[in-house]
Design a protein around this motif. Structure first.
Motif, PDB file in Angstrom:
ATOM      1  N   UNK A 188      -5.522   7.096 -10.166  1.00 25.80           N
ATOM      2  CA  UNK A 188      -4.516   6.227  -9.546  1.00 25.80           C
ATOM      3  C   UNK A 188      -4.236   6.639  -8.101  1.00 25.80           C
ATOM      4  N   UNK A 189      -4.233   7.937  -7.831  1.00 31.44           N
ATOM      5  CA  UNK A 189      -4.070   8.400  -6.453  1.00 31.44           C
ATOM      6  C   UNK A 189      -5.247   7.960  -5.593  1.00 31.44           C
ATOM      7  N   UNK A 190      -6.431   7.975  -6.168  1.00 33.04           N
ATOM      8  CA  UNK A 190      -7.626   7.540  -5.446  1.00 33.04           C
ATOM      9  C   UNK A 190      -7.524   6.059  -5.078  1.00 33.04           C
ATOM     10  N   UNK A 191      -7.038   5.246  -6.014  1.00 33.54           N
ATOM     11  CA  UNK A 191      -6.832   3.812  -5.739  1.00 33.54           C
ATOM     12  C   UNK A 191      -5.799   3.629  -4.631  1.00 33.54           C
ATOM     13  N   UNK A 192      -4.730   4.410  -4.668  1.00 31.12           N
ATOM     14  CA  UNK A 192      -3.691   4.329  -3.641  1.00 31.12           C
ATOM     15  C   UNK A 192      -4.245   4.679  -2.261  1.00 31.12           C
ATOM     16  N   UNK A 193      -5.110   5.692  -2.206  1.00 31.98           N
ATOM     17  CA  UNK A 193      -5.723   6.082  -0.940  1.00 31.98           C
ATOM     18  C   UNK A 193      -6.583   4.946  -0.372  1.00 31.98           C
ATOM     19  N   UNK A 194      -7.318   4.275  -1.246  1.00 34.37           N
ATOM     20  CA  UNK A 194      -8.151   3.148  -0.813  1.00 34.37           C
ATOM     21  C   UNK A 194      -7.282   2.011  -0.268  1.00 34.37           C
TER      22      UNK A 194
ATOM     23  N   UNK B 270       0.830  -1.205   0.000  1.00 37.75           N
ATOM     24  CA  UNK B 270       0.000   0.000   0.000  1.00 37.75           C
ATOM     25  C   UNK B 270       0.866   1.258   0.000  1.00 37.75           C
ATOM     26  N   UNK B 271       1.906   1.264   0.841  1.00 42.73           N
ATOM     27  CA  UNK B 271       2.811   2.416   0.899  1.00 42.73           C
ATOM     28  C   UNK B 271       3.595   2.567  -0.402  1.00 42.73           C
ATOM     29  N   UNK B 272       3.972   1.433  -0.998  1.00 45.76           N
ATOM     30  CA  UNK B 272       4.687   1.467  -2.280  1.00 45.76           C
ATOM     31  C   UNK B 272       3.809   2.044  -3.386  1.00 45.76           C
ATOM     32  N   UNK B 273       2.530   1.672  -3.379  1.00 45.30           N
ATOM     33  CA  UNK B 273       1.607   2.179  -4.401  1.00 45.30           C
ATOM     34  C   UNK B 273       1.511   3.701  -4.325  1.00 45.30           C
ATOM     35  N   UNK B 274       1.365   4.226  -3.108  1.00 48.06           N
ATOM     36  CA  UNK B 274       1.289   5.668  -2.932  1.00 48.06           C
ATOM     37  C   UNK B 274       2.560   6.366  -3.351  1.00 48.06           C
ATOM     38  N   UNK B 275       3.711   5.793  -2.970  1.00 48.78           N
ATOM     39  CA  UNK B 275       4.997   6.392  -3.328  1.00 48.78           C
ATOM     40  C   UNK B 275       5.200   6.399  -4.844  1.00 48.78           C
TER      41      UNK B 275
END
Length: 252
Positions: free
Chosen positions: A180-186, A22-27
């Motif tokens: 994509x940012x929205x998916x990362x937040x989820x 999850x943290x990797x996706x956001x980064x």
């Protein structure tokens, strides 16, 4: 007892993997956004007759917001928890990514990138806090290095997926990025816990902020990072424009 212990270890591993991913996706998205603007400003400049000074403002105000929020972002992560700041940061960036793809004014471009930078500023310190809260000290540096490696993934996404969307229409790039940012937040909402999940020993000794910023090692690292980022972000921001203008290369 042995079976129960094994099951708990398996659950813990799955939980840890979820946090890291999850943290990797956001980064990845954070670095995709940082990189993608350097390509997007090329068609934007053509559409709105922007000169180098104006496109420079768009890029510079992002880093102004980012710089201003970096220290408060870390402070907030300590006060209200890493997960809240992570989700707030990703939500803010997602909102302003969608907005950036919808407006048609230089002042709005500048303002939106400034607030996107504010959102970005809260993410890195909150990731560090989340790692410190959820992993034992002997694993933290390794986990942090894995997460930081996604800066390269974000760059690859920016200059492959992002560039192809921008080549079709630069607005598509930012609409896609917002999604994509929205998916990362989820993903952060699902996998990152609110509180620490590992037995972490926290020192009760408080160190004043004035002592931290006057520490020799902090000053040396600050100067080193400042000089490094002059080169890194200056090169990353302007090289695509130079290649397009001087050598007639296409965005792709």
């Amino acid at each position: 007892m042995e079976v129960e212990k094994t099951m708990n270890q398996t659950v813990e591993k799955k939980s840890s993997l979820g946090i890291v991913l999850a943290l990797m996706a956001g980064y990845s998205m954070v670095y995709m956004d940082k990189s993608m603007i350097s390509t997007a400003v090329i068609p934007m400049a053509q559409d709105f007759n922007l000169d180098a000074g104006q496109t420079g403002l768009i890029m510079s105000f992002f880093f102004l917001g980012y710089s201003l929020m970096q220290i408060p972002g870390g402070w907030l992560a300590d006060k209200i928890g890493a997960k809240k700041v992570l989700m707030l940061s990703l939500g803010v960036i997602s909102l302003f990514s969608f907005a950036f793809g919808a407006v048609s004014s230089l002042m709005l471009f500048v303002a939106i990138r400034f607030f996107a930078g504010i959102g970005h500023g809260g993410y890195p310190p909150s990731v560090t806090k989340a790692v410190a809260s959820n992993f034992q000290p002997d694993k933290r540096t390794f986990i942090q290095s894995i997460i930081l490696s996604t800066s390269g993934i974000g760059g690859i996404l920016a200059f492959t997926l992002g560039t192809n969307l921008i080549n079709a229409n630069w607005r598509y790039g930012y609409l896609g990025l917002g999604g994509l940012f929205l998916v990362s937040m989820i993903l952060v909402g699902i996998f990152v816990p609110k509180d620490a999940t590992s037995d972490v020993t926290v020192s009760s000794k408080k160190i004043p902020f004035s002592q931290v910023i006057s520490d020799r090692n902090v000053i040396v690292l600050f100067v080193a990072m400042l000089l490094l980022n002059f080169l890194l972000y200056g090169n990353m921001s302007w090289l695509p424009t130079i290649l397009a203008q001087k050598f007639g290369l296409s965005i792709t």
